[in-house]
Design an enzyme around this catalytic site. Structure first.
Site, mmCIF file in Angstrom:
data_model
loop_
_atom_site.group_PDB
_atom_site.id
_atom_site.type_symbol
_atom_site.label_atom_id
_atom_site.label_comp_id
_atom_site.label_asym_id
_atom_site.label_seq_id
_atom_site.Cartn_x
_atom_site.Cartn_y
_atom_site.Cartn_z
ATOM 1 N N GLU A 1 -92.220 -56.411 -16.641
ATOM 2 C CA GLU A 1 -92.793 -56.282 -15.296
ATOM 3 C C GLU A 1 -93.001 -54.806 -14.940
ATOM 4 O OE1 GLU A 1 -90.240 -58.851 -12.889
ATOM 5 O OE2 GLU A 1 -91.490 -60.541 -13.484
ATOM 6 N N ASP B 1 -88.758 -68.423 -15.448
ATOM 7 C CA ASP B 1 -88.134 -67.535 -14.467
ATOM 8 C C ASP B 1 -87.411 -68.324 -13.374
ATOM 9 O OD1 ASP B 1 -87.408 -65.323 -13.076
ATOM 10 O OD2 ASP B 1 -89.407 -64.780 -12.396
ATOM 11 N N GLU C 1 -83.988 -67.617 -5.400
ATOM 12 C CA GLU C 1 -85.364 -67.132 -5.283
ATOM 13 C C GLU C 1 -86.392 -68.262 -5.239
ATOM 14 O OE1 GLU C 1 -86.430 -64.287 -8.282
ATOM 15 O OE2 GLU C 1 -88.540 -64.275 -7.683
HETATM 16 C C1 GCV Z 1 -85.622 -57.910 -10.572
HETATM 17 C C2 GCV Z 1 -88.501 -62.247 -11.245
HETATM 18 C C3 GCV Z 1 -88.297 -61.750 -9.844
HETATM 19 C C4 GCV Z 1 -88.214 -60.233 -9.818
HETATM 20 C C5 GCV Z 1 -87.069 -59.800 -10.749
HETATM 21 C C6 GCV Z 1 -87.390 -60.324 -12.148
HETATM 22 C C7 GCV Z 1 -86.305 -59.989 -13.158
HETATM 23 O O1 GCV Z 1 -89.764 -61.919 -11.718
HETATM 24 O O2 GCV Z 1 -89.333 -62.223 -9.021
HETATM 25 O O3 GCV Z 1 -87.974 -59.846 -8.495
HETATM 26 O O4 GCV Z 1 -86.924 -58.411 -10.758
HETATM 27 O O5 GCV Z 1 -87.510 -61.718 -12.095
HETATM 28 O O6 GCV Z 1 -85.494 -60.866 -13.433
HETATM 29 O O7 GCV Z 1 -86.279 -58.899 -13.666
#
Ligand code: GCV
Length: 659
Positions: free
Chosen positions: A265, A344, A372
């Protein structure tokens, strides 16, 4: 016994006298014996035989032994009753104390007789904070950070010590205190002058037997060291990390190590230099090795700039494709941290095929306690049953019985490190977790990490009794509600394992096509005839082929694939008949109606408890349940309308769908 003034033994003594006082109103005298760490309570004469026996017991460091003798004759702590608590070390003693207090808190009159010897199944039991130094928390649903504000560490805050205490009470032994997305300010945590404050944080957690870790920025040599590169094979970069590790350990001798999100990411990583993740992780591991430090290297690596038109790339495959070929190349102090599912933290996913597939590499499973994608601590969703499902999953990778929990306990592959980690769900809200009932998830993670064989319902019952009072109607209802909550949340959100029908970025409210034409690799492919992602070997992305033959076959055909994961693995017509006997479309309609109706019934049941629960918690939970009902109705109506419009197939029961 020589007690370190700020060690876990001192905490054990303090917690026992405080806990007993609060739970029973008694102030019994406690004796701390010389030799192995032992606490006795009640009559010294009656305790003597148990004391001698436990003294001689061989116990590993975090193990404990507990003897309670109150007999059936009504002996009491003040009379001939006794308890003896023994730890393999001070940390073990602290576990014994919290176990003892939980027993008293969950059984109305406390246990009369007990002889128990326990040690944790997983060695590493870790919590990851996603806190930023500006005071925000990534995916935090409980207020701001308890650790930071305005780019400084809140060392004066009592909540940090309370949190350490809370985590220790369920057996957590490691914590990483900053977000894995390491921004500019947090990059500086590994350097002076912030190291001084990190040491104070480490002491707070250390006094409860918890080791402190930091998330690090892979590009730190560039950002802090003013080097022109972070190439893992560059000599200057290697020297920089070595020197940094020396400085860290000079300031914080008990430092646990690094957590790293690299090439993920948009975070920097070894790919920039044409190197792989073994090169990247080993660079840090070599720097930490002289001090016994660990590198937790995350496997959440995928293409987040995918073209939705490209049907050949499957995000679910990514972790396995990147890491599996590297098995055997990682240093002994590298631990790969693998998310429980391949995507995820969705409401329902299969277990990541990477877990157990690297027999020569330490790895831990990563769960997300923060909700989340599972209601964001506005909707109740008790995740312990979901985690149990992952832990009980048989990978078959080392023959039948190669379950995730046995791999996480280091019982399948003889590797130096194993365990579980999870993203925390706490913040500075008064009740810690936003939704009062979301505390059960933090509690439950600790209990499962300690013993993955515990039953989800047992954990729900334990938390409910400790929180609402053993034997109360509120505790009985909350246990039931918790146990229903994950299936109910699933029943009104994305159906049959397909996931992702949420508002992009926020991830709470419904948006069926929110991610459908995005770059994130998260699609459901619904058209007028059907829905789901073909991940089979023959006609699909081949993802199913990443599992051992038994699971490959199970998931490989729509006939054998479990209903709850059908759309994760297959694209099927809406008229496909599930094992339940319903068509996919009728299942979608029915479960959304049932889910919303169930939430409505919870509200009625909760209202009946008015007066039996303190006003603050009663009205807080009522408000949250009412919000959940609104959310469930919106999901129900949007999802049903969407699929009715796509398929043109009416609901068999003729209920109201907003065509
Ligand atoms: C910390 C998902 C979440 C992100 C998170 C990522 C990760 O994509 O939406 O906020 O980032 O996972 O686990 O690194």
């Amino acid at each position: 016994m020589e007690l370190r003034p700020n060690g876990p033994g001192a905490a054990a003594l303090r917690e026992l006298s405080r806990g007993i006082g609060t739970l029973t109103g008694l102030q019994p005298s406690l004796t701390l014996k010389a030799g192995p760490p032992i606490l006795t309570l009640g009559s010294p004469e009656a305790a003597r035989p148990a004391l001698n026996e436990l003294n001689a017991l061989p116990l590993s460091e975090e193990a404990y032994a507990l003897r309670i003798g109150l007999g059936s004759e009504g002996a009491e702590w003040s009379g001939s009753g006794y308890a003896v608590l023994r730890g393999g070390s001070e940390r073990g003693l602290l576990h014994a104390v919290f176990r003892f207090l939980r027993l008293i808190g969950t059984e109305q009159d406390g246990p009369r007789e007990l002889h128990e010897v326990e040690s944790p199944r997983s060695v590493l039991r870790m919590i990851d904070q996603w806190d930023n130094m500006d005071g925000s928390v990534e995916r935090g649903y409980s207020g701001g950070s308890i650790f930071y504000r305005d780019n400084r560490i809140l060392l004066e805050s009592e909540r940090i010590a309370d949190y350490a205490r809370l985590l220790a009470s369920v057996g957590i032994n490691a914590i990483s205190v900053n977000n894995v997305n390491v921004h500019r300010e947090e990059t500086k945590l590994i350097a002076a002058p912030l190291l001084h404050d990190v040491k104070r944080l480490a002491d707070v957690f250390g006094s409860f037997g918890i080791r402190l870790f930091l998330s690090v920025n892979y590009a730190a040599p560039i950002e802090l060291g003013e080097l022109g590169t972070a190439d893992p094979l560059d000599e200057g970069v290697r020297r920089w990390w070595k020197r940094t590790a020396e400085e860290i350990y000079a300031a914080v001798p008990e430092f646990g190590g690094f957590v790293v999100k690299a090439d993920s990411e948009n975070r920097p990583g070894p790919f920039t230099y044409g190197r792989d993740h073994a090169d990247g992780a080993n660079l840090l591991a070599d720097a930490l090795a002289p001090f016994g430090g660990l590198v937790l290297w995350r496997c959440f690596v995928y293409d987040c700039h995918q073209d939705w038109r490209d049907r050949s790339t499957d995000r679910a495959r990514a972790a396995y494709d990147h890491f599996r070929p590297l098995d055997g190349r990682f240093r002994d102090n590298v631990i790969l941290q693998i998310k429980n599912g391949p995507m995820d933290f969705q409401v329902r996913e299969p277990v990541s095929p990477l877990f157990g597939a690297m027999p020569k590499t330490n790895h831990v499973m990563e769960f997300q306690i923060a909700q989340e994608y599972t209601g964001q601590q506005r909707d109740v969703c008790f995740l312990v049953p979901q985690w149990k499902k992952s832990l009980d999953f048989d990978t078959f990778l080392n023959g039948p019985g190669s379950t995730v929990k046995r791999i996480a306990a280091g019982e399948v592959h003889p590797l130096p490190h194993s365990g579980v980690a999870a993203v925390s769900n706490i913040g500075n809200d008064d009740n810690w977790t936003g939704h009062h009932l979301a505390q059960a998830n933090l509690f439950g993670f600790g209990r499962l990490a300690w013993n993955p064989d515990l039953d989800a319902e047992e954990i729900a019952a334990e938390w409910s009794a400790l929180t609402f009072g053993a034997g109360t109607p509120a505790a009985a209802f909350v246990r039931e509600l918790l146990m229903e909550s994950w299936p109910v949340y699933e029943s009104y959100t994305a159906p049959l394992g397909v996931g992702w029908m949420v508002q992009p970025h926020y991830h709470y409210a419904v948006d069926v096509d929110g991610y459908e034409y995005s770059k994130w690799g998260t699609y459901h492919f619904a058209d007028r005839n059907g829905i789901g992602v073909d991940r089979t070997l023959g006609t699909g992305t081949g993802y199913a082929g990443q599992y051992a033959a038994e699971n490959r076959d199970l998931y490989g055909s729509p006939e054998s694939c479990p209903d709850e994961l059908l759309l994760f693995f297959h694209h099927v017509p809406y008229t496909h008949v599930l094992k339940s006997g319903k068509t996919v479309i009728q299942h979608i309609y029915d479960s959304r109606f049932e889910g919303a109706a169930r939430v409505e019934s919870w509200i009625e049941r909760w209202r009946e408890l008015e007066g039996g629960v303190d006003d603050e918690r009663f009205s807080h939970i009522l408000r949250r349940l009412e919000g959940q009902l609104e959310n469930a109705r919106q999901w129900r109506d949007v999802v049903n309308t969407y699929f009715y419009r796509k398929s043109g197939i009416p609901d068999e029961q003729g209920r109201n769908i907003y065509a």
